[in-house]
Design an enzyme around this catalytic site. Structure first.
Site, mmCIF file in Angstrom:
data_model
loop_
_atom_site.group_PDB
_atom_site.id
_atom_site.type_symbol
_atom_site.label_atom_id
_atom_site.label_comp_id
_atom_site.label_asym_id
_atom_site.label_seq_id
_atom_site.Cartn_x
_atom_site.Cartn_y
_atom_site.Cartn_z
ATOM 1 N N CYS A 1 38.844 61.147 64.382
ATOM 2 C CA CYS A 1 38.331 62.369 64.190
ATOM 3 C C CYS A 1 38.598 63.501 64.359
ATOM 4 O O CYS A 1 37.803 64.046 65.378
ATOM 5 C CB CYS A 1 37.165 61.482 62.957
ATOM 6 S SG CYS A 1 36.208 63.059 62.297
ATOM 7 N N TYR B 1 46.783 66.911 56.755
ATOM 8 C CA TYR B 1 46.149 65.532 55.711
ATOM 9 C C TYR B 1 46.893 65.927 54.581
ATOM 10 O O TYR B 1 47.353 64.148 53.941
ATOM 11 C CB TYR B 1 44.942 65.214 55.661
ATOM 12 C CG TYR B 1 44.103 64.978 57.105
ATOM 13 C CD1 TYR B 1 43.759 63.199 57.095
ATOM 14 C CD2 TYR B 1 43.568 65.940 58.146
ATOM 15 C CE1 TYR B 1 43.779 63.034 58.073
ATOM 16 C CE2 TYR B 1 43.085 65.263 59.019
ATOM 17 C CZ TYR B 1 43.392 63.710 59.014
ATOM 18 O OH TYR B 1 42.355 63.242 60.420
#
Length: 409
Positions: free
Chosen positions: A124, A262
């Site tokens: 992450c 993203y």
């Protein structure tokens, strides 16, 4: 921002009825030798045999192809709705963090070491921010960490992976609560919690409470709110004189780069993808041009804006260029951005927070809707430690007059 459980809530599995175990009967087999040739390999699978009988060596019938394609598309949309919520136009819409900072900047400055515990996952980029600031500020002893890994269902879990990988961080057990999953940690807070179990998450060990799960709030706290516990309290990654410029750059970098990759990878329509990818590369072009005359984003000083940009850049050629369809350019094709990324990577303690194997596994092997085969590609040569540790010459931008500064590669 934060990284959530990747495929949404997991339904509980009913407990199996206990089965009485019986002692196995030993079987003794006498070995024997033979000079006969080995038996032929087993016949092809039943599925392969049937398909050959139906249509030989040609492609499957058009009806079958269209049916499978329609079924897969519907299934993909269902999974993506859990993985990456979108608006009606197909644009990815990141859910806000649930636990924002509601504490005073110096609230924890006088706490004893170990009062706060950090939960992260190595793939992450949002969690990576907190690991870098924690390391640069010398907070490793003051704020212990538990490193989760993504499970096969996409949720964050804790498991013993056998220790360290040299100096690099690796996933392991829950060192604060001894829980099996991060979801269980969230649920153990006072009043419980059944929402998204995201990383990073800062936990109050004494109060058994979630302090914060918004990455930028956490790095601001680490930068200036724990100086009483810090081993490097003189470092300020958000000095007052640069605060306005840092915020201005973050308003550009976050939507177009950090979240922009993203928005490309999780786009559910061509129009949404086209918009996101154009905004991403227009912004990268602009930043690359800016870095031709500035060592860091805000000048000669490393700031939180650099930390936030770095965690996306270091994943770009590894993951986003391929898996998220950010294919217009590789980071290596940007002379200033690539050198800038290597410059930050070589700052003491930063490289130890970058576990490229865990990063690639966390995307290619877990994000099933984007990579159904779960095949992890080979690491690009430009992302290897030896390459990232090579000379970047960006220190020249801090040592000469602005009028004499040069573009470096």
């Amino acid at each position: 921002m934060s990284c959530t459980s990747l495929l949404g809530p997991v339904l509980p599995i009913p407990a199996r009825k206990s089965i009485r175990k019986t002692k196995p009967t030993p079987c003794h087999v006498s070995p024997r030798m033979s000079l006969q040739p080995l038996p032929p390999p087993p016949n092809p699978s039943l599925f392969t045999t049937i398909t050959k009988l139906l249509w030989g060596q040609s492609l499957p019938p058009q009806l079958l192809i269209s049916t499978v394609r329609s079924t897969w598309h519907a299934t993909w949309q269902l999974m993506m709705s859990q993985l990456a919520p979108s608006d009606p136009s197909g644009r990815y819409t990141r859910p806000p963090s649930k636990f924002r900072a509601n504490f005073k900047p110096t609230q924890f400055s006088r706490q004893k070491p170990g009062t706060l515990h950090l939960y992260v996952g190595l793939p992450c980029p949002w969690a990576h921010r907190t690991l870098i600031v924690r390391a640069l500020k010398g907070l490793e002893d003051a704020v212990p960490v538990s490193i989760a890994s993504p499970g096969i269902d996409g949720s964050w879990e804790f498991k013993d992976t056998g220790g360290r990988d040299g100096d690099r961080l690796v996933p392991g057990l829950d060192n604060a609560n001894r829980r099996r999953t991060l979801r269980e940690v969230y649920r153990s807070r006072r009043g419980g919690y059944d929402g998204r179990a995201t990383v990073p998450m800062l936990w109050d060990v004494e109060r058994k409470e979630v302090v914060c799960n918004e990455s930028y709030d956490i790095i601001e706290l680490f930068n200036s709110g724990l100086n009483g516990l810090s081993g490097n309290s003189d470092l300020d990654l958000s000095p007052p004189a640069l605060k306005g410029r840092i915020d201005e750059w973050n308003r550009i970098i976050y939507p177009n780069v950090n979240n922009g990759v993203y928005r490309c990878g999780f786009a559910q329509s061509q129009e949404a993808y086209d918009t996101a990818v154009n905004e991403l590369f227009n912004t990268l072009d602009m930043i690359d041009d800016h870095l031709g005359s500035s060592r860091y984003i805000c000048g000669d000083t490393l700031t939180l804006a650099d930390v936030c940009l770095f965690t996306t850049l270091v994943r770009f050629d590894l993951v986003y260029n391929v898996m998220f369809k950010c294919t217009k350019k590789k980071l290596q094709e940007y002379p200033n951005l690539h050198g800038y990324m290597r410059d930050i990577y070589q700052i003491p303690r930063v490289a130890a927070t970058c576990n490229f194997g865990a990063i690639m596994d966390g995307y290619y092997k877990i994000l099933f809707p984007l990579n159904p085969g779960s095949i992890r590609p080979i690491m690009p040569s430009g992302c290897e430690h030896e390459v990232l540790s090579g000379p970047h010459n960006r220190e020249l931008l801090s040592s000469v007059d602005k009028s004499m500064r040069v573009y470096v590669s």
